[in-house]
Scaffold this motif. Structure first.
Motif, PDB file in Angstrom:
ATOM      1  N   LEU A 175       0.815  -1.215   0.000  1.00  0.00           N
ATOM      2  CA  LEU A 175       0.000   0.000   0.000  1.00  0.00           C
ATOM      3  C   LEU A 175       0.852   1.271   0.000  1.00  0.00           C
ATOM      4  O   LEU A 175       0.314   2.367  -0.148  1.00  0.00           O
ATOM      5  CB  LEU A 175      -0.921   0.023   1.224  1.00  0.00           C
ATOM      6  CG  LEU A 175      -1.961  -1.105   1.292  1.00  0.00           C
ATOM      7  CD1 LEU A 175      -2.652  -1.091   2.653  1.00  0.00           C
ATOM      8  CD2 LEU A 175      -2.981  -0.963   0.174  1.00  0.00           C
ATOM      9  N   CYS A 176       2.165   1.132   0.142  1.00  0.00           N
ATOM     10  CA  CYS A 176       3.051   2.297   0.150  1.00  0.00           C
ATOM     11  C   CYS A 176       3.329   2.833  -1.251  1.00  0.00           C
ATOM     12  O   CYS A 176       3.707   3.993  -1.394  1.00  0.00           O
ATOM     13  CB  CYS A 176       4.377   1.939   0.826  1.00  0.00           C
ATOM     14  SG  CYS A 176       4.239   1.553   2.583  1.00  0.00           S
ATOM     15  N   THR A 177       3.161   2.000  -2.274  1.00  0.00           N
ATOM     16  CA  THR A 177       3.456   2.450  -3.628  1.00  0.00           C
ATOM     17  C   THR A 177       2.379   3.411  -4.112  1.00  0.00           C
ATOM     18  O   THR A 177       1.219   3.319  -3.711  1.00  0.00           O
ATOM     19  CB  THR A 177       3.551   1.260  -4.597  1.00  0.00           C
ATOM     20  OG1 THR A 177       2.288   0.579  -4.632  1.00  0.00           O
ATOM     21  CG2 THR A 177       4.618   0.271  -4.133  1.00  0.00           C
ATOM     22  N   ALA A 178       2.771   4.336  -4.988  1.00  0.00           N
ATOM     23  CA  ALA A 178       1.859   5.403  -5.422  1.00  0.00           C
ATOM     24  C   ALA A 178       0.585   4.862  -6.053  1.00  0.00           C
ATOM     25  O   ALA A 178      -0.516   5.351  -5.778  1.00  0.00           O
ATOM     26  CB  ALA A 178       2.584   6.322  -6.407  1.00  0.00           C
ATOM     27  N   HIS A 218      -0.962   2.178  -5.517  1.00  0.00           N
ATOM     28  CA  HIS A 218      -1.781   1.360  -4.625  1.00  0.00           C
ATOM     29  C   HIS A 218      -2.242   2.111  -3.376  1.00  0.00           C
ATOM     30  O   HIS A 218      -2.819   1.504  -2.482  1.00  0.00           O
ATOM     31  CB  HIS A 218      -1.007   0.115  -4.195  1.00  0.00           C
ATOM     32  CG  HIS A 218      -0.627  -0.781  -5.330  1.00  0.00           C
ATOM     33  ND1 HIS A 218       0.450  -1.650  -5.268  1.00  0.00           N
ATOM     34  CD2 HIS A 218      -1.163  -0.923  -6.564  1.00  0.00           C
ATOM     35  CE1 HIS A 218       0.555  -2.298  -6.412  1.00  0.00           C
ATOM     36  NE2 HIS A 218      -0.411  -1.873  -7.205  1.00  0.00           N
ATOM     37  N   ARG A 219      -2.036   3.416  -3.317  1.00  0.00           N
ATOM     38  CA  ARG A 219      -2.360   4.176  -2.110  1.00  0.00           C
ATOM     39  C   ARG A 219      -3.845   4.127  -1.755  1.00  0.00           C
ATOM     40  O   ARG A 219      -4.210   4.227  -0.591  1.00  0.00           O
ATOM     41  CB  ARG A 219      -1.912   5.629  -2.273  1.00  0.00           C
ATOM     42  CG  ARG A 219      -0.401   5.822  -2.233  1.00  0.00           C
ATOM     43  CD  ARG A 219       0.151   5.576  -0.845  1.00  0.00           C
ATOM     44  NE  ARG A 219       1.582   5.751  -0.778  1.00  0.00           N
ATOM     45  CZ  ARG A 219       2.188   6.895  -0.463  1.00  0.00           C
ATOM     46  NH1 ARG A 219       1.444   7.971  -0.221  1.00  0.00           N
ATOM     47  NH2 ARG A 219       3.487   6.969  -0.405  1.00  0.00           N
ATOM     48  N   THR A 220      -4.716   4.013  -2.759  1.00  0.00           N
ATOM     49  CA  THR A 220      -6.160   4.014  -2.485  1.00  0.00           C
ATOM     50  C   THR A 220      -6.741   2.603  -2.394  1.00  0.00           C
ATOM     51  O   THR A 220      -7.954   2.449  -2.248  1.00  0.00           O
ATOM     52  CB  THR A 220      -6.917   4.795  -3.567  1.00  0.00           C
ATOM     53  OG1 THR A 220      -6.680   4.190  -4.848  1.00  0.00           O
ATOM     54  CG2 THR A 220      -6.453   6.243  -3.623  1.00  0.00           C
ATOM     55  N   ALA A 236      -7.270  10.893   1.313  1.00  0.00           N
ATOM     56  CA  ALA A 236      -6.070  11.518   0.773  1.00  0.00           C
ATOM     57  C   ALA A 236      -5.625  12.725   1.577  1.00  0.00           C
ATOM     58  O   ALA A 236      -4.438  13.080   1.593  1.00  0.00           O
ATOM     59  CB  ALA A 236      -6.310  11.925  -0.684  1.00  0.00           C
TER      60      ALA A 236
END
Length: 228
Positions: free
Chosen positions: A80-83, A85-87, A122
């Protein structure tokens, strides 16, 4: 040399990430993957099929089809840290049917999503709803965590509402850790304080948006403010 066949007394548990999705008519909720097979949304209880259209049962040893998950929750949370996969949301799943065990996880035939953990909005605030993320699949809207202040009239569903539409006893857990179980939103007796607070925040956000629209129309006046 083939490894011995496993016969667990209970179905294994795994973890994965996925994007929550809502059907175009707003009556069904589910998930779509973040990598292989991402074009094929699935429900809480689902069977895997070969994404390449081959006519073998998933998972096949000579193919990479089937559902995928990892053994360790921390490893799934790290994704979930990757851009991109943030949502996404974190899923806890029960591995059902045939499966292949690997060092870091499973590839398997059937699954049941037990819990979906929703991250923060966000803006950094605890999410009270899942709102239109601005993209989707044919017939499905992708959703992203949202607080009450960031909804701004977008198509949205509360966390408890998403659980109800998904069915099969799915639990949706907000970033604060408050569990929002499946419930009939028309029956307040089935909701606790966290659920009612989230529903109230969502309704207040929608009322604020309608009020702002009415104020804007009032400022423009009758006839869109135009004078002949």
């Amino acid at each position: 040399m083939r490894l011995p066949e496993e016969r667990p007394t209970e179905p294994p548990t795994g973890y994965k990430i996925a994007h929550p999705v809502l059907s175009q008519d707003g009556t069904r909720a589910g998930f779509t993957g973040v990598s292989l097979g991402g074009a094929l949304p699935y429900g809480v209880l689902a069977d895997a099929s070969c994404v390449y259209g081959l006519r073998h049962r998933a998972p096949h040893r000579r193919c990479d089809c089937g559902f995928h998950c990892v053994h360790d929750r921390t490893a799934a949370e790290a994704l979930l840290c990757t851009a991109e996969h943030r949502t996404a949301v974190l899923l806890e799943v029960t591995v059902l049917g045939r499966y292949l065990r690997f060092e870091f996880g499973f590839r398997y035939a059937r699954q049941r999503v037990r819990t979906a953990t929703v991250g923060h909005c966000a803006c950094g605030t605890v999410a009270v709803a899942l709102a239109d993320a601005g993209w989707g699949r044919p017939g499905r809207l992708a959703l992203a965590p949202s607080c009450a202040g960031c909804l701004r009239g977008r198509t949205s569903v509360s966390l408890a509402g998403f659980a109800r539409l998904a069915g099969y006893g799915l639990r949706v857990v907000a970033g604060s850790g408050a569990a929002l179980p499946v419930a009939d939103l028309g029956a307040a007796d089935g909701l606790g304080v966290p659920e009612l607070a989230a529903e109230a925040a969502l309704l207040q956000a929608r009322l604020d948006w309608f009020e702002s629209q009415l104020t804007r129309l009032g400022e423009r006046g009758p006839g869109d403010g135009r004078k002949g």
